[in-house]
Motif scaffolding. Structure first.
Motif, short mmCIF file in Angstrom:
data_model
loop_
_atom_site.label_atom_id
_atom_site.label_comp_id
_atom_site.label_asym_id
_atom_site.label_seq_id
_atom_site.Cartn_x
_atom_site.Cartn_y
_atom_site.Cartn_z
N TRP A 111 -7.80 3.02 5.21
CA TRP A 111 -7.56 1.58 5.39
C TRP A 111 -8.68 0.76 4.76
CZ3 TRP A 111 -9.70 -2.43 8.54
CH2 TRP A 111 -8.87 -3.55 8.70
N CYS A 112 -9.93 1.19 4.95
CA CYS A 112 -11.06 0.45 4.37
C CYS A 112 -11.05 0.55 2.84
CB CYS A 112 -12.37 1.00 4.93
SG CYS A 112 -12.63 0.66 6.68
N LEU A 117 -11.07 -1.93 -2.16
CA LEU A 117 -10.81 -1.70 -3.58
C LEU A 117 -9.60 -2.49 -4.07
CD1 LEU A 117 -11.48 2.13 -3.88
CD2 LEU A 117 -13.02 0.23 -4.38
N GLY A 118 -8.54 -2.53 -3.25
CA GLY A 118 -7.35 -3.27 -3.66
C GLY A 118 -7.63 -4.75 -3.84
N PHE A 119 -8.35 -5.35 -2.91
CA PHE A 119 -8.67 -6.77 -3.00
C PHE A 119 -9.59 -7.05 -4.19
CE2 PHE A 119 -11.13 -10.56 -1.78
CZ PHE A 119 -10.10 -11.45 -1.55
N THR A 120 -10.60 -6.19 -4.37
CA THR A 120 -11.54 -6.39 -5.48
C THR A 120 -10.85 -6.28 -6.83
OG1 THR A 120 -13.35 -5.49 -4.14
CG2 THR A 120 -13.68 -5.58 -6.51
N LEU A 198 -4.11 9.05 0.82
CA LEU A 198 -3.45 8.07 1.69
C LEU A 198 -3.75 6.64 1.27
CD1 LEU A 198 -1.69 7.81 4.21
CD2 LEU A 198 -3.75 7.95 5.61
N SER A 199 -4.89 6.41 0.64
CA SER A 199 -5.30 5.04 0.32
C SER A 199 -4.81 4.55 -1.04
CB SER A 199 -6.83 4.93 0.36
OG SER A 199 -7.41 5.74 -0.65
N ILE A 200 -4.47 5.45 -1.95
CA ILE A 200 -4.13 5.03 -3.33
C ILE A 200 -2.92 4.10 -3.34
CG2 ILE A 200 -3.14 5.89 -5.48
CD1 ILE A 200 -5.14 8.12 -5.46
N GLY A 201 -1.90 4.42 -2.55
CA GLY A 201 -0.73 3.54 -2.50
C GLY A 201 -1.08 2.16 -1.98
N GLY A 202 -1.94 2.09 -0.95
CA GLY A 202 -2.36 0.80 -0.42
C GLY A 202 -3.20 0.03 -1.41
N ILE A 203 -4.09 0.71 -2.12
CA ILE A 203 -4.91 0.05 -3.14
C ILE A 203 -4.01 -0.59 -4.20
CG2 ILE A 203 -6.57 0.43 -5.00
CD1 ILE A 203 -7.80 2.66 -3.29
N TYR A 256 -0.38 -2.84 6.44
CA TYR A 256 -0.54 -1.48 5.94
C TYR A 256 -0.69 -0.46 7.07
CZ TYR A 256 -2.36 2.30 2.99
OH TYR A 256 -2.56 3.50 2.35
N PHE A 257 -0.91 -0.93 8.30
CA PHE A 257 -0.98 -0.04 9.47
C PHE A 257 0.28 0.82 9.54
CE2 PHE A 257 -4.24 -1.51 12.78
CZ PHE A 257 -5.17 -1.78 11.79
N ASN A 258 1.42 0.21 9.22
CA ASN A 258 2.69 0.94 9.30
C ASN A 258 2.72 2.10 8.29
OD1 ASN A 258 5.34 1.58 10.01
ND2 ASN A 258 6.21 0.12 8.56
#
Length: 328
Positions: A111-112, A117-120, A198-203, A256-258
């Motif tokens: 999540w972090c 990274l996604g926002f940046t 797990l984070s790449i999709g969210g990024i 993104y919690f979901n």
């Protein structure tokens, strides 16, 4: 406590109660409609007589009609009892708390990473629209956003664990070692690949969304006015752009919690990571209704909490929202 805040929290509690009731009902219907017989899954390859079969069904309450079983489960739930797991033969709440501690590290790190990274990347890409950097970020984000978590996990596992051997193949700690004996460095090495998967999709999703919002902000009238006053592009983005794209980013980040819960199931299976996601898979294959219902409730509460925190942060980030709620 502020009157508006108390009203908001009360309304949130009512919505949460209705949501959990709806999730419980739908989950119970789906589980009871499953072709998996929990008694056969419980017995396994053992040979039992018809009388023993009926005794096992009576012990677990599976000899009662579905409606009666659901009513009894709701009654026990109201008294804080989620039941006993058929597979692990332990209280469901105890299993969820134990497994969630391991999954929390995975989901927390993912999540972090996705948020930061996604926002940046989204801000830098949107502020430098049309450059090579922007094209690379946009292309990679579109690619990774459409990549299944399961396939991506296998790809990272083959490259970094099998070929390069930079990271271990799986598990949460080195094989043959107790969790208490493992150092934080051992746990971090085992955690890195599942968390990255797990984070790449969210990024990717957050970067694409933030990029578009930043492009809209840069094209707005107040940004053109800021430039006309002599402000540089970087200063205008920091002063005016970030605040206006922060609320949509917060919404997407907590939504993104979901995806964290759904993605963790696949990531934990690929890396044999002993968390809550792996427990869901085992409970589903064994028809463990109490455990499945407990995890369904817990996951719904987890996602609802993320949305609730996002709504509270809106008033902190943007004073106009706070003032608007007071006027109402």
């Amino acid at each position: 406590m502020n009157k508006n805040l108390a009203k908001f929290l009360w309304g949130s509690c009512v919505r949460m109660t209705l949501l959990l009731l709806a999730v419980s009902t739908v989950s119970f219907i789906l589980i009871t409609s499953s072709p998996i017989d929990p008694i056969d899954a419980y017995i396994g390859s053992l040979s039992v007589t018809e009388e023993q079969y009926q005794n096992i069904a009576a012990f677990w309450g599976l000899d009662k009609p579905p409606l009666e079983r659901f009513g009894l489960w709701l009654y026990n739930l109201a008294h804080g009892d989620l039941g006993l797991s058929l597979v692990y033969r332990q209280p469901v709440l105890q299993i969820i708390m134990e497994r969630f501690q391991t999954s929390l590290a995975l989901m927390g790190m993912s999540w972090c990473l996705s948020g930061a990274l996604g926002f940046t990347f989204g801000v830098l890409s949107g502020a430098n629209r049309g450059t090579i950097f922007d094209k690379v970020i946009k292309t990679l984000s579109l690619l990774f956003a459409s990549t299944p978590v399961f396939w991506l996990g296998l790809l990272l596992l083959v490259i970094f664990a099998v070929e390069l051997q930079w990271f271990p193949l799986g598990l949460a700690v080195p094989m043959g070692m107790q969790a208490e004996e493992a150092t934080w460095l051992d746990k971090a090495r085992h955690l890195f690949l599942p968390a990255l998967t797990l984070s790449i999709g969210g990024i990717a999703n957050i970067a694409l969304h933030t990029r578009q919002k930043m492009i809209d902000v840069i094209s707005s009238d107040y940004m053109l006015f800021a430039k006309a006053r002599g402000e540089s592009k970087s200063v205008a983005v920091r002063r005016h752009g970030l605040r206006n794209i922060l609320i949509p980013a917060v919404t997407l980040q907590f939504a993104y919690f979901n995806e964290l819960f759904g993605g963790s199931i696949l990531a934990e299976k690929v890396f044999s990571y002993p968390g809550l996601g792996e427990t869901v898979a085992v409970a589903g294959l064994k028809g463990d209704m109490p455990l499945l219902l407990g995890i369904a409730l817990f996951s719904s509460l987890f996602v609802f909490s993320g949305n609730l925190i996002a709504n509270i942060l809106y008033g902190i980030i943007d004073p106009q929202i706070r003032e608007g709620s007071r006027c109402e």
